[in-house]
Scaffold this active site. Structure first.
Site, PDB file in Angstrom:
ATOM      1  N   LYS A 179     -11.559  41.237   4.160  1.00  0.00           N
ATOM      2  CA  LYS A 179     -11.484  42.614   3.619  1.00  0.00           C
ATOM      3  C   LYS A 179     -12.886  43.195   3.449  1.00  0.00           C
ATOM      4  O   LYS A 179     -13.876  42.489   3.601  1.00  0.00           O
ATOM      5  CB  LYS A 179     -10.724  42.622   2.289  1.00  0.00           C
TER       6      LYS A 179
HETATM    7  C1  LIG Z   1      -4.511  41.504   2.865  1.00  0.00           C
HETATM    8  C2  LIG Z   1      -3.338  42.336   2.563  1.00  0.00           C
HETATM    9  C3  LIG Z   1      -2.424  42.006   1.549  1.00  0.00           C
HETATM   10  C4  LIG Z   1      -2.413  40.694   0.829  1.00  0.00           C
HETATM   11  O1  LIG Z   1      -3.606  40.291   0.290  1.00  0.00           O
HETATM   12  P1  LIG Z   1      -3.912  38.720   0.037  1.00  0.00           P
HETATM   13  O2  LIG Z   1      -5.163  38.749  -0.765  1.00  0.00           O
HETATM   14  O3  LIG Z   1      -4.102  38.099   1.392  1.00  0.00           O
HETATM   15  O4  LIG Z   1      -2.767  38.141  -0.691  1.00  0.00           O
HETATM   16  C5  LIG Z   1      -1.416  42.906   1.260  1.00  0.00           C
HETATM   17  N1  LIG Z   1      -1.288  44.059   1.940  1.00  0.00           N
HETATM   18  C6  LIG Z   1      -2.121  44.398   2.937  1.00  0.00           C
HETATM   19  C7  LIG Z   1      -1.934  45.708   3.631  1.00  0.00           C
HETATM   20  C8  LIG Z   1      -3.171  43.547   3.296  1.00  0.00           C
HETATM   21  O5  LIG Z   1      -3.972  43.880   4.302  1.00  0.00           O
END
Ligand SMILES: *Cc1c(COP(=O)(O)O)cnc(C)c1O
Length: 360
Positions: A179
């Protein structure tokens, strides 16, 4: 090899982790609190509640609004599985509405037709770093008395006329290493509602309002101070990272030929968690292969819309046709856009794609 994602960890993060290890306070403590305060300020909201992941942030946010069995939550079919699964975890039902092909986000024109007496919330997903059409979605939510839970897991710092992701409803963020900023694993919930913030804190910690008194069901979804230390150091770099992502995106959009580059509507600040092009004419997979052979990593986010995932069709009995989500799944290709790319990398990406599309 030019990788599709690359976490940028510097001396600040390393030093901050060592300080926590030396402090004797490893679990949720003062660093989590400091990270929450800084994150709330970044979003322009009053409260932030740290959790163990983006998925648990979504789960807790839904529960904090009292969403559960018998309720429906409207969301996008074109997203990571966690968006819809978090709704299932509460016992509620995900209801999928097709996307706007230009933005890949929920199409507000289709929203009202999906609202039933069971609808409790709308969960827009700000996909790839671009906010959903929050003017329209907020209008519909207000008209029908619905809660907004933003899946902002890909849009740290994204904006619409100065208002940021996480400030339109109850916001949820992921801090996974791919991210825009990371805490290794981690999540964050944002809200301006003190009652929701308190509910989130209680659900995160075994339903405990008073130490060892449990009046409701909760979980251990806490963040550790080690993770918060990394996240706090990363947060100081978010604006710089996002500016670099935007500059990389601008360069590619100005020079790519023969593909559809990302659309940024007027007034929106895109933070390019992904730089996602469309490749028509059935050429996506051949281009992907060509880039791989030439040392350029890419991603297909997402190859299967959620309403077509096996668990949803087989176990849950979803049988829906959502043409824009299905078409997007066949055409999208995400290119490297992260802040560690050099100008040479960007030239290589653009030249390799342009040469392939000219010949194709
Ligand atoms: C990454 C992501 C999640 C989940 O996040 P995690 O930290 O991996 O549990 C949920 N929704 C979207 C759109 C994402 O890109």
């Amino acid at each position: 090899m030019i990788s599709i994602a690359k976490p940028l960890i510097g001396d600040e993060e390393k030093q901050a982790v060592l300080e926590v290890l030396d402090s004797g306070m490893l679990a949720q403590g003062p660093r989590v609190k400091a990270f929450e305060e800084a994150f709330a300020a970044m979003c322009g909201v009053q409260y932030a509640i740290a959790t163990s992941s983006g998925t648990t942030a979504l789960h807790v946010a839904l529960l904090a609004h009292g969403i559960g069995p018998g309720d429906e939550v409207i969301t996008s079919p074109f997203t990571f599985i966690a968006s819809a699964n978090s709704i299932l975890f509460t016992g509620a039902k995900p209801v999928f509405v097709d996307i706007d092909p230009a933005t890949f986000n929920l199409d507000p024109a289709l929203l009202e037709a999906a609202i039933t007496p069971h609808t409790k919330a709308i969960m827009p997903v700000h996909l790839f770093g671009l906010l959903a059409d929050m003017d329209a979605i907020q209008g519909i939510a207000d008209k029908h008395g619905l809660v907004i839970i933003e899946d902002a897991c890909q849009s740290h710092g994204a904006g619409l006329r100065g208002k940021r992701a996480g400030a339109f409803g109850t916001g949820t963020f992921s801090l996974y290493p791919t991210k825009n900023i990371t805490s290794a694993e981690g999540g964050m919930i944002t809200t301006d509602d003190g009652r929701i913030a308190e509910n989130c804190q209680v659900i995160r910690q075994h339903g405990m309002r008073r130490r060892y008194y449990h009046d409701e069901l909760g979980f251990n979804f806490r963040m550790t101070d080690i993770h918060a230390a990394i996240g706090l150091a990363q947060l100081q770099k978010l604006e710089r990272f996002n500016a670099q992502r935007r500059a990389n995106a601008q360069f590619m959009s100005a020079h790519l030929r023969g593909v559809t580059v990302p659309y940024v509507p007027e007034g929106y600040t895109h933070v390019f968690h992904q730089y996602t092009i469309r490749v028509g004419g059935g050429k996506r997979d051949a281009l992907l292969e060509h880039l791989k052979v030439n040392g350029i990593g890419t991603g297909v986010y997402y190859p299967v819309p959620i309403h077509q995932q096996t668990y949803y069709t087989q176990a849950l009995g979803y049988h829906q046709t959502l043409p824009e989500a299905e078409k997007a799944a066949e055409e999208v290709l995400s290119l490297p856009v992260h802040p560690a790319l050099s100008q040479d990398d960007l030239n290589t990406i653009v030249n390799t794609i342009n040469a392939f599309m000219e010949a194709a």
